[in-house]
Design an enzyme around this catalytic site. Structure first.
Site, PDB file in Angstrom:
ATOM      1  CB  CYS A  49      -0.899  -0.007   1.238  1.00  0.00           C
ATOM      2  SG  CYS A  49      -2.062   1.368   1.294  1.00  0.00           S
ATOM      3  CG  HIS A  85      -5.771  -2.249  -1.938  1.00  0.00           C
ATOM      4  ND1 HIS A  85      -4.750  -2.897  -1.297  1.00  0.00           N
ATOM      5  CD2 HIS A  85      -5.530  -0.917  -1.756  1.00  0.00           C
ATOM      6  CE1 HIS A  85      -3.936  -2.004  -0.745  1.00  0.00           C
ATOM      7  NE2 HIS A  85      -4.383  -0.796  -1.025  1.00  0.00           N
ATOM      8  CD  GLU A  86      -6.932   1.377  -4.528  1.00  0.00           C
ATOM      9  OE1 GLU A  86      -5.933   0.710  -4.864  1.00  0.00           O
ATOM     10  OE2 GLU A  86      -6.887   2.217  -3.601  1.00  0.00           O
ATOM     11  CG  HIS A 109      -7.326   2.688   1.011  1.00  0.00           C
ATOM     12  ND1 HIS A 109      -6.561   2.718   2.153  1.00  0.00           N
ATOM     13  CD2 HIS A 109      -6.536   2.157   0.054  1.00  0.00           C
ATOM     14  CE1 HIS A 109      -5.357   2.218   1.894  1.00  0.00           C
ATOM     15  NE2 HIS A 109      -5.313   1.873   0.629  1.00  0.00           N
TER      16      HIS A 109
END
Ligand SMILES: Cc1nc(NNC(=O)[C@H](CC2CCCC2)CN(O)CO)c(F)c(N2CCN3CCOC[C@@H]3C2)n1
Ligand code: NI
Length: 184
Positions: A111, A154-155, A158
């Site tokens: 990351c 993954h995004e 966030h």
């Protein structure tokens, strides 16, 4: 242009917040932010520019990583298998449905907001259907699999204050879950 100094690092509270939905219609400011994030990803994948500005290479970026708690993610990479470039600028993305089957990158994940390597497999849904607003303000429904699906998850994590290492099985970090598919 965005550089690494604009990216906040693990420990900054914004990375653990739930980001706010972007208001519609999209403002010029929000569209510009999406374009700045896309430019960063392209720069980070250009050897000369990345070297010159000391950019870590990235295929995805989420607005909270810029200390902007908005639900905006940007993805950009060349998909070798499909032989086409994948570029997504998604506002208020939601995973509308997903496979039971899981998938993972054999090398684990990293990351841009985490300076150290944290080894271990990150299991994600193998296939997802994402509903979002695109840069033109249209509602889109996108089906993703393999690498694209992993990057988008993954995004979206966030946007919900989740970091990739939250998913690593600390007791057994390198054993793939049963029936999980490796994404090379
Ligand atoms: C897997 C990979 N992760 C890279 N970095 N990390 C990131 O993108 C983080 C997001 C990714 C980590 C795992 C899933 C999503 C950023 N993140 O923190 C955003 O939240 C890469 F850069 C990369 N590639 C492979 C393809 N290559 C093509 C040629 O150009 C270089 C490029 C490098 N693959
Ligand atoms: Ni990240």
């Amino acid at each position: 242009m965005l550089t690494m100094k604009d990216i906040i690092r693990d420990g900054h509270p914004t990375l653990r917040e739930k980001a706010q939905e972007v208001t519609l219609p999209l403002s010029d400011e929000d569209k510009q932010l999406a374009d700045d994030m896309l430019e960063f990803l392209k720069n980070s994948q250009d050897d000369q520019i990345a070297k010159k500005y000391k950019l870590r290479s990235g295929v995805g970026l989420a607005a909270p990583q810029l200390n902007i708690a908005k639900r905006l993610i940007v993805i950009h990479f060349y998909d070798e298998q499909a032989e086409k470039e994948v570029t997504l600028q998604l506002f208020n993305p939601k995973i509308a449905s997903h496979s039971v089957e899981k998938a993972y990158l054999p090398q684990g994940e990293g990351c841009l907001s985490v300076d150290e390597n944290i080894p271990g497999l990150v299991h994600r849904y193998a296939r997802i259907t994402v509903k979002a607003i695109n840069r033109d303000g249209e509602e889109v429904k996108i089906r993703l699999n393999r690498f694209s699906a992993i990057v988008v998850q993954h995004e979206i994590d966030h946007l919900n204050g989740v970091m990739f290492y939250d998913h690593i099985n600390q007791a057994d970090p390198f054993t793939p879950e049963a029936n999980a598919t490796v994404v090379e």
